[in-house]
Design an enzyme around this catalytic site. Structure first.
Site, short mmCIF file in Angstrom:
data_model
loop_
_atom_site.label_atom_id
_atom_site.label_comp_id
_atom_site.label_asym_id
_atom_site.label_seq_id
_atom_site.Cartn_x
_atom_site.Cartn_y
_atom_site.Cartn_z
N LYS A 4 47.71 40.33 44.98
CA LYS A 4 48.28 41.40 46.10
C LYS A 4 47.29 42.85 46.48
CE LYS A 4 52.97 39.08 45.05
NZ LYS A 4 54.18 39.52 44.83
N GLY A 5 46.69 43.12 44.81
CA GLY A 5 46.44 44.79 44.75
C GLY A 5 45.55 45.27 46.10
N GLU A 53 38.30 44.34 45.22
CA GLU A 53 39.31 44.62 44.07
C GLU A 53 40.16 46.05 44.22
OE1 GLU A 53 41.57 43.61 42.84
OE2 GLU A 53 40.45 41.71 40.63
N ASP A 82 39.27 47.48 34.98
CA ASP A 82 39.97 47.23 34.02
C ASP A 82 39.13 47.08 33.17
OD1 ASP A 82 40.97 48.72 32.35
OD2 ASP A 82 43.39 48.46 32.46
N LYS A 141 37.47 51.48 36.25
CA LYS A 141 38.43 52.13 34.77
C LYS A 141 36.98 51.49 33.27
CE LYS A 141 42.31 52.71 34.20
NZ LYS A 141 44.33 52.00 33.77
N PHE A 143 47.49 54.77 33.29
CA PHE A 143 48.39 53.70 34.12
C PHE A 143 48.56 54.32 35.52
CE2 PHE A 143 49.54 49.74 34.19
CZ PHE A 143 51.04 49.76 34.94
N VAL A 144 47.85 54.14 36.45
CA VAL A 144 48.12 54.20 37.82
C VAL A 144 48.40 53.35 39.55
CG1 VAL A 144 45.83 55.86 37.83
CG2 VAL A 144 44.38 53.38 38.31
N ASP A 188 50.16 47.99 41.59
CA ASP A 188 51.61 48.15 41.04
C ASP A 188 52.10 49.05 39.24
OD1 ASP A 188 52.72 45.16 40.57
OD2 ASP A 188 50.53 45.35 40.27
N ARG A 209 53.23 49.60 44.98
CA ARG A 209 52.01 49.42 45.68
C ARG A 209 52.32 50.46 46.90
NH1 ARG A 209 50.21 44.92 43.38
NH2 ARG A 209 51.34 42.90 42.86
#
Length: 181
Positions: free
Chosen positions: A43-44, A99, A103, A131, A152-153, A159, A165
């Site tokens: 969903k990001g 995307e 990560d 990242k 952690f972003v 999310d 989000r």
């Protein structure tokens, strides 16, 4: 208010929109006359994909996949799972994967291999965030919005346990928020 959970803002809404416009111009040149299939990773990637595709001035089609290697965790499980596949046949198509963040790289490496197996004409990646410190497989995006530190972003589609989000910026989540779970 959810802002209380944010340690600091890394990238503002204005910076994101400016970068989307810049990337959109590059992608317009790259895909002129190619009618790419732009694949958003749910969903990001949805907020970034919406802003980015409005900046691409050529014919294109949109589709979505839901692919995960996280679940509700903060670290990739290593196992990539397709939750929702494409509705579009990719054979002979120029694929642009959109995307939110790269990560570990596992999910994108899996998708690139999958689209090549399905005989896509080309496969390229555009990501809002990269990242590099988190990488466990050798994969690079063709287009990168911003490099981010190994923190952690959240926000702008990213999310933690399906929340944050909707923040209009990229922020660092306070460790006590995710360490308490």
């Amino acid at each position: 208010m959810i802002e209380k959970d944010i340690e600091k803002v890394l990238i503002s809404k204005e910076e994101i929109l400016a970068k989307s416009a810049e990337l959109g111009k590059q992608l317009t040149e790259e895909y002129q006359g190619k009618n790419p299939l732009v694949v958003g990773i749910l969903k990001g990637a949805v907020p970034f994909m919406a802003d980015l595709t409005r900046e691409i001035n050529t014919y294109l089609e949109l589709d979505f996949m839901d692919v995960s290697s996280y679940g509700n965790a903060t670290v990739s499980s290593g196992e990539v799972k397709i939750v929702k596949d494409l509705d579009t046949n990719v054979e002979g198509r120029h694929i642009l994967i959109v995307e939110d963040i790269i990560d570990s790289g596992r999910t994108l490496a899996y998708l690139v291999d999958l689209f090549r197996y399905r005989k896509a004409a080309s496969v390229k990646i555009v990501t809002l965030l990269d990242k590099p410190e988190g990488r466990v497989v050798d994969i690079k995006a063709d287009y990168v919005g911003f490099d981010v530190p190994n923190e952690f972003v959240v926000g702008y589609g990213l999310d933690y346990a399906e929340t944050y989000r909707n923040l209009p910026y990229i922020g660092v989540l306070k460790p006590e928020v995710y360490e308490s779970n």
